[in-house]
Scaffold this motif. Structure first.
Motif, mmCIF file in Angstrom:
data_model
loop_
_atom_site.group_PDB
_atom_site.id
_atom_site.type_symbol
_atom_site.label_atom_id
_atom_site.label_comp_id
_atom_site.label_asym_id
_atom_site.label_seq_id
_atom_site.Cartn_x
_atom_site.Cartn_y
_atom_site.Cartn_z
ATOM 1 N N SER A 93 -2.006 3.033 24.726
ATOM 2 C CA SER A 93 -1.716 2.631 23.350
ATOM 3 C C SER A 93 -2.563 3.399 22.333
ATOM 4 C CB SER A 93 -1.935 1.118 23.194
ATOM 5 O OG SER A 93 -3.262 0.806 23.545
ATOM 6 N N ARG A 94 -3.286 4.436 22.793
ATOM 7 C CA ARG A 94 -4.076 5.257 21.860
ATOM 8 C C ARG A 94 -3.548 6.691 21.854
ATOM 9 N NH1 ARG A 94 -10.018 4.576 23.734
ATOM 10 N NH2 ARG A 94 -10.367 6.093 22.080
ATOM 11 N N PRO A 95 -2.632 7.005 20.910
ATOM 12 C CA PRO A 95 -1.995 8.334 20.905
ATOM 13 C C PRO A 95 -2.992 9.484 20.842
ATOM 14 C CG PRO A 95 -0.943 6.879 19.306
ATOM 15 C CD PRO A 95 -2.124 6.142 19.835
ATOM 16 N N GLU A 96 -4.118 9.299 20.122
ATOM 17 C CA GLU A 96 -5.092 10.403 20.008
ATOM 18 C C GLU A 96 -5.710 10.696 21.371
ATOM 19 O OE1 GLU A 96 -5.706 7.313 19.235
ATOM 20 O OE2 GLU A 96 -7.763 6.847 19.803
ATOM 21 N N LEU A 97 -5.832 9.662 22.207
ATOM 22 C CA LEU A 97 -6.417 9.839 23.532
ATOM 23 C C LEU A 97 -5.402 10.458 24.501
ATOM 24 C CD1 LEU A 97 -8.751 7.315 25.203
ATOM 25 C CD2 LEU A 97 -6.892 8.274 26.537
ATOM 26 N N ILE A 98 -4.191 9.909 24.484
ATOM 27 C CA ILE A 98 -3.229 10.422 25.478
ATOM 28 C C ILE A 98 -2.701 11.808 25.097
ATOM 29 C CG2 ILE A 98 -2.560 8.195 26.461
ATOM 30 C CD1 ILE A 98 -0.063 8.243 24.761
ATOM 31 N N SER A 99 -2.701 12.133 23.800
ATOM 32 C CA SER A 99 -2.238 13.479 23.444
ATOM 33 C C SER A 99 -3.179 14.524 24.057
ATOM 34 C CB SER A 99 -2.128 13.659 21.934
ATOM 35 O OG SER A 99 -3.404 13.652 21.335
ATOM 36 N N GLU A 100 -4.461 14.227 24.139
ATOM 37 C CA GLU A 100 -5.405 15.135 24.793
ATOM 38 C C GLU A 100 -5.204 15.108 26.306
ATOM 39 O OE1 GLU A 100 -7.636 17.464 23.857
ATOM 40 O OE2 GLU A 100 -6.597 17.125 21.968
ATOM 41 N N TYR A 101 -5.157 13.880 26.872
ATOM 42 C CA TYR A 101 -5.037 13.710 28.323
ATOM 43 C C TYR A 101 -3.781 14.416 28.852
ATOM 44 C CZ TYR A 101 -5.446 11.047 32.737
ATOM 45 O OH TYR A 101 -5.587 10.671 34.042
ATOM 46 N N PHE A 102 -2.680 14.223 28.151
ATOM 47 C CA PHE A 102 -1.398 14.720 28.667
ATOM 48 C C PHE A 102 -1.260 16.241 28.562
ATOM 49 C CE2 PHE A 102 0.884 10.371 27.876
ATOM 50 C CZ PHE A 102 0.052 9.791 28.820
ATOM 51 N N LYS A 107 -5.355 23.414 37.030
ATOM 52 C CA LYS A 107 -6.791 23.363 36.754
ATOM 53 C C LYS A 107 -7.072 23.264 35.256
ATOM 54 C CE LYS A 107 -11.040 25.361 38.438
ATOM 55 N NZ LYS A 107 -11.611 26.289 39.383
ATOM 56 N N PHE A 108 -6.316 23.996 34.451
ATOM 57 C CA PHE A 108 -6.620 24.051 33.019
ATOM 58 C C PHE A 108 -5.509 23.461 32.161
ATOM 59 C CE2 PHE A 108 -8.944 27.641 34.941
ATOM 60 C CZ PHE A 108 -10.219 27.135 34.740
ATOM 61 N N GLY A 109 -4.485 22.901 32.799
ATOM 62 C CA GLY A 109 -3.390 22.355 32.010
ATOM 63 C C GLY A 109 -2.404 23.445 31.614
#
Ligand SMILES: NC(=O)c1ccc[n+]([C@@H]2O[C@H](COP(=O)([O-])OP(=O)(O)OC[C@H]3O[C@@H](n4cnc5c(N)ncnc54)[C@H](O)[C@@H]3O)[C@@H](O)[C@H]2O)c1
Length: 263
Positions: free
Chosen positions: A190-199, A243-245
């Motif tokens: 539910s935290r777009p700023e977090l998942i945008s980085e993670y994904f 490894k690096f996305g």
């Protein structure tokens, strides 16, 4: 649902929520007779009723509790060991009781489940066991030392059990989910700023849904996987392959839940 599990008796630990519930639902939809084993606080009997399944209050960390449930059920063709907890905290300040409880549920609980499952499957010379491990069985996500240790330990149970139970036609496999939307992870989803980085580090650009893990479990439990044992199946959108996305600043667009390439 392409699978047919009619006349199959399926036991799912941790089946009252999240991935275990999706597994239970998928097996029930495919015709199986499903038994959910979960903590009494999670009301397994009530949850099971919504699926036309049976539910039993079990704490997998307690061997007697697990054995009693399996003795009551008498027989099972397929057992899915999904019960798990994931308390967060920095390595240096994890209290002993958190470490002990995490290992007791995630590792010893699976050991109890595999022992009980194997005892009844050995009698009938056949069966399939699927463990819910994790991508954390392989890597070291911060602030999850007990969880990571428990999930790495599952690979030891997996390999030993597959080895010892193969002669009885019992297959033992594991799925290793990545980042899946359940109550364990909902606060992060539910935290777009977090998942945008993670994904950015996931080839498919998004998190997974419990049903997508369930489909892999059903495959490993099915006769389509008849020559597969001792195996792990990553269900992680390609996260562990990169490894690096794969993210590219110029071309990739985030819609709040998923990165898509615009080229
Ligand atoms: N959500 C993810 O991103 C993710 C990723 C990799 C692996 N997993 C694993 O998938 C499994 C299910 O996790 P989830 O995300 O669906 O979480 P969840 O909290 O929704 O479900 C876990 C279930 O296990 C049950 N449980 C906990 N302790 C128990 C005990 N002592 N005895 C019996 N049942 C117990 C809980 O009551 C709950 O119903 C866990 O093993 C977890 O480690 C989850």
């Amino acid at each position: 649902m392409p699978f047919d599990f009619h006349n199959k008796r399926v036991v799912v630990t941790g089946g009252a929520n999240g991935i275990g519930l999706a597994v239970s639902r998928s097996f029930a939809a495919a015709g199986a007779s499903v038994s959910i084993l979960d903590l009494s606080a999670e009301k397994p009997a009530e949850v099971a009723q919504t699926l036309g399944a049976q539910g039993y209050a079990v704490d997998v960390s307690d061997k007697d509790s697990v054995d009693d449930a399996f003795n009551h059920l008498n027989d099972s063709d397929i057992v899915v060991a999904g019960a798990g907890i994931a308390p967060h905290g920095p390595l240096m300040s994890v209290p002993a009781d958190v470490w002990n409880r995490t290992l007791a549920v995630n590792l010893t609980g699976v050991f109890h489940t595999v022992q009980a499952a194997a005892a009844c499957m050995k009698r009938r010379k056949g069966g399939a066991i699927v463990l819910i491990a994790s991508t954390n069985s392989y890597d070291g996500e911060p602030e999850l030392v007990a969880y990571n240790a428990s999930k790495a330990g599952l690979l030891g149970i997996l390999h030993t059990a597959a080895n010892e139970l193969g002669p009885y036609r019992i297959r033992v496999n594991a799925v290793c989910p990545g980042f899946i939307r359940t109550r364990l992870t909902e606060s992060q989803f539910s935290r777009p700023e977090l998942i945008s980085e993670y994904f950015k580090h996931i080839a498919l650009g998004r998190g997974g849904e419990p049903a997508e893990v369930a489909h892999a479990v059903l495959f490993l439990a099915s006769d389509l996987a008849s020559y597969i044992t001792g195996a792990t199946l990553l269900v992680d959108g390609g996260q562990m392959a990169s490894k690096f996305g794969t993210w590219q600043r110029e071309t990739d667009i985030f819609d709040g839940q998923r990165w898509t390439r615009n080229s």
